[in-house]
Write a protein that holds these residues in place. Structure first.
Motif, PDB file in Angstrom:
ATOM      1  N   VAL A 144      49.432   5.567  33.023  1.00 35.60           N
ATOM      2  CA  VAL A 144      49.935   5.351  32.052  1.00 35.60           C
ATOM      3  C   VAL A 144      48.877   3.822  31.754  1.00 35.60           C
ATOM      4  N   TYR A 145      48.597   4.570  30.084  1.00 34.55           N
ATOM      5  CA  TYR A 145      47.449   3.523  29.217  1.00 34.55           C
ATOM      6  C   TYR A 145      48.880   2.919  28.096  1.00 34.55           C
ATOM      7  N   GLU A 146      48.497   1.268  28.183  1.00 34.73           N
ATOM      8  CA  GLU A 146      49.475   0.897  27.184  1.00 34.73           C
ATOM      9  C   GLU A 146      47.989  -0.059  26.135  1.00 34.73           C
ATOM     10  N   TYR A 147      49.737   0.042  24.936  1.00 33.82           N
ATOM     11  CA  TYR A 147      48.197  -0.608  23.579  1.00 33.82           C
ATOM     12  C   TYR A 147      49.648  -1.381  23.040  1.00 33.82           C
ATOM     13  N   ASN A 148      48.815  -2.470  22.333  1.00 36.02           N
ATOM     14  CA  ASN A 148      49.865  -3.179  21.497  1.00 36.02           C
ATOM     15  C   ASN A 148      49.157  -3.770  20.617  1.00 36.02           C
ATOM     16  N   ASP A 149      49.182  -3.994  19.794  1.00 38.34           N
ATOM     17  CA  ASP A 149      48.549  -4.334  18.494  1.00 38.34           C
ATOM     18  C   ASP A 149      48.029  -6.134  18.476  1.00 38.34           C
ATOM     19  N   ALA A 150      48.946  -7.308  19.599  1.00 38.31           N
ATOM     20  CA  ALA A 150      48.537  -8.030  19.599  1.00 38.31           C
ATOM     21  C   ALA A 150      47.808  -8.300  21.010  1.00 38.31           C
ATOM     22  N   ASN A 151      47.496  -7.003  21.578  1.00 39.66           N
ATOM     23  CA  ASN A 151      46.330  -7.264  22.636  1.00 39.66           C
ATOM     24  C   ASN A 151      45.857  -6.124  22.796  1.00 39.66           C
TER      25      ASN A 151
ATOM     26  N   LEU B  12      40.762   7.128  24.825  1.00 43.27           N
ATOM     27  CA  LEU B  12      41.771   8.098  25.259  1.00 43.27           C
ATOM     28  C   LEU B  12      41.966   9.301  25.248  1.00 43.27           C
ATOM     29  N   ASP B  13      41.254   9.493  24.271  1.00 42.88           N
ATOM     30  CA  ASP B  13      41.558  11.082  24.145  1.00 42.88           C
ATOM     31  C   ASP B  13      39.944  11.624  23.691  1.00 42.88           C
ATOM     32  N   SER B  14      39.369  11.197  24.734  1.00 43.56           N
ATOM     33  CA  SER B  14      37.208  12.286  25.107  1.00 43.56           C
ATOM     34  C   SER B  14      37.808  13.691  25.473  1.00 43.56           C
ATOM     35  N   GLU B  15      36.701  14.382  25.698  1.00 47.07           N
ATOM     36  CA  GLU B  15      36.879  15.241  24.760  1.00 47.07           C
ATOM     37  C   GLU B  15      37.038  16.071  27.041  1.00 47.07           C
TER      38      GLU B  15
ATOM     39  N   PHE C  65      49.918   9.490  30.434  1.00 46.39           N
ATOM     40  CA  PHE C  65      51.127   8.504  29.364  1.00 46.39           C
ATOM     41  C   PHE C  65      50.307   7.875  28.193  1.00 46.39           C
ATOM     42  N   ILE C  66      50.471   7.849  27.157  1.00 44.90           N
ATOM     43  CA  ILE C  66      49.451   6.944  25.832  1.00 44.90           C
ATOM     44  C   ILE C  66      51.174   6.145  25.241  1.00 44.90           C
ATOM     45  N   VAL C  67      50.674   4.881  25.892  1.00 46.75           N
ATOM     46  CA  VAL C  67      51.887   4.191  25.304  1.00 46.75           C
ATOM     47  C   VAL C  67      52.044   2.923  24.441  1.00 46.75           C
ATOM     48  N   LEU C  68      52.668   2.935  22.725  1.00 47.91           N
ATOM     49  CA  LEU C  68      51.780   2.565  22.029  1.00 47.91           C
ATOM     50  C   LEU C  68      53.166   1.680  21.556  1.00 47.91           C
ATOM     51  N   LYS C  69      53.285   0.781  21.663  1.00 44.89           N
ATOM     52  CA  LYS C  69      53.960   0.064  21.700  1.00 44.89           C
ATOM     53  C   LYS C  69      54.371  -0.959  19.588  1.00 44.89           C
ATOM     54  N   ASP C  70      54.692  -1.432  19.598  1.00 43.32           N
ATOM     55  CA  ASP C  70      55.024  -2.190  17.739  1.00 43.32           C
ATOM     56  C   ASP C  70      53.694  -1.194  16.978  1.00 43.32           C
ATOM     57  N   VAL C  71      54.039  -0.219  16.992  1.00 44.50           N
ATOM     58  CA  VAL C  71      53.000   0.722  15.975  1.00 44.50           C
ATOM     59  C   VAL C  71      52.910   0.800  14.947  1.00 44.50           C
TER      60      VAL C  71
ATOM     61  N   TYR D 113      47.883  22.949  22.788  1.00 45.72           N
ATOM     62  CA  TYR D 113      47.566  24.360  23.126  1.00 45.72           C
ATOM     63  C   TYR D 113      46.409  24.703  24.347  1.00 45.72           C
ATOM     64  N   SER D 114      45.643  23.636  24.860  1.00 41.64           N
ATOM     65  CA  SER D 114      44.839  23.772  25.836  1.00 41.64           C
ATOM     66  C   SER D 114      45.563  23.374  27.005  1.00 41.64           C
ATOM     67  N   SER D 115      44.878  24.158  28.055  1.00 44.45           N
ATOM     68  CA  SER D 115      45.650  24.244  29.459  1.00 44.45           C
ATOM     69  C   SER D 115      45.349  23.488  30.209  1.00 44.45           C
ATOM     70  N   THR D 116      43.802  22.624  29.786  1.00 47.44           N
ATOM     71  CA  THR D 116      43.572  21.514  30.548  1.00 47.44           C
ATOM     72  C   THR D 116      43.888  19.622  30.537  1.00 47.44           C
ATOM     73  N   SER D 117      44.454  19.766  29.170  1.00 45.57           N
ATOM     74  CA  SER D 117      45.522  18.915  28.572  1.00 45.57           C
ATOM     75  C   SER D 117      47.070  18.382  28.844  1.00 45.57           C
ATOM     76  N   ALA D 118      46.266  17.501  29.227  1.00 47.50           N
ATOM     77  CA  ALA D 118      48.482  16.789  29.335  1.00 47.50           C
ATOM     78  C   ALA D 118      48.575  15.108  29.108  1.00 47.50           C
ATOM     79  N   GLN D 119      48.444  15.495  28.142  1.00 45.90           N
ATOM     80  CA  GLN D 119      48.820  13.540  27.229  1.00 45.90           C
ATOM     81  C   GLN D 119      49.886  13.527  26.549  1.00 45.90           C
ATOM     82  N   THR D 120      50.547  12.630  26.860  1.00 46.54           N
ATOM     83  CA  THR D 120      51.742  12.796  26.229  1.00 46.54           C
ATOM     84  C   THR D 120      51.829  11.028  25.597  1.00 46.54           C
ATOM     85  N   VAL D 121      52.450  11.000  23.943  1.00 45.46           N
ATOM     86  CA  VAL D 121      52.344   9.388  23.925  1.00 45.46           C
ATOM     87  C   VAL D 121      53.898   9.373  23.488  1.00 45.46           C
ATOM     88  N   VAL D 122      53.914   7.936  23.758  1.00 47.88           N
ATOM     89  CA  VAL D 122      55.116   7.202  23.594  1.00 47.88           C
ATOM     90  C   VAL D 122      55.021   6.577  23.091  1.00 47.88           C
ATOM     91  N   LEU D 123      55.718   6.666  21.666  1.00 58.01           N
ATOM     92  CA  LEU D 123      56.064   5.993  20.479  1.00 58.01           C
ATOM     93  C   LEU D 123      57.092   4.835  20.620  1.00 58.01           C
TER      94      LEU D 123
END
Length: 120
Positions: free
Chosen positions: A42-49, A72-75, A82-88, A110-120
């Protein structure tokens, strides 16, 4: 397992790449994500930090959101995450933000090798 955890898990299993959770209590949302994130980093981002540790809430690296998403979206990265984006919400009208989210979503669906879920 609560109904909310079951529903979030069902969305993840169905490979829904972007999930919007409208809730005022960030701690409750964090508990929900933790319960559903079995096997996912789980990776988290917010604009403050910038990039912060999801569990400790300590800043890992100050950065802009575009740089965070690019990192986080590197090939070569196949790690389920999980990519958690808060206050965006004010970024939602920016073409670059939309394009980056679409790219992540496309790979997840569409890719069998990618499993990324973005949570807003």
């Amino acid at each position: 397992m609560s109904k909310a955890v079951q529903q979030l898990t069902a969305y993840i299993d169905a490979q829904r790449p972007i999930i919007y959770i409208h809730h005022f209590d960030f701690a409750a949302v964090d508990r929900l994500i933790t319960a559903a994130a079995h096997g996912f980093a789980v990776y988290e981002y917010n604009d403050a930090n910038g990039w912060i540790d999801f569990h400790s809430k300590q800043q890992l690296r100050p950065m802009e959101m575009a740089d965070f998403l690019t990192l986080l979206d590197s090939e070569g990265d196949q790690e389920p995450k999980f990519i958690v984006l808060k206050d965006v919400h004010f970024h939602l009208h920016k073409p670059e933000f939309i394009a980056r989210l679409k790219n992540i979503a496309h790979k997840t669906v569409y890719s069998s090798t990618s499993a990324q879920t973005v949570v807003l």
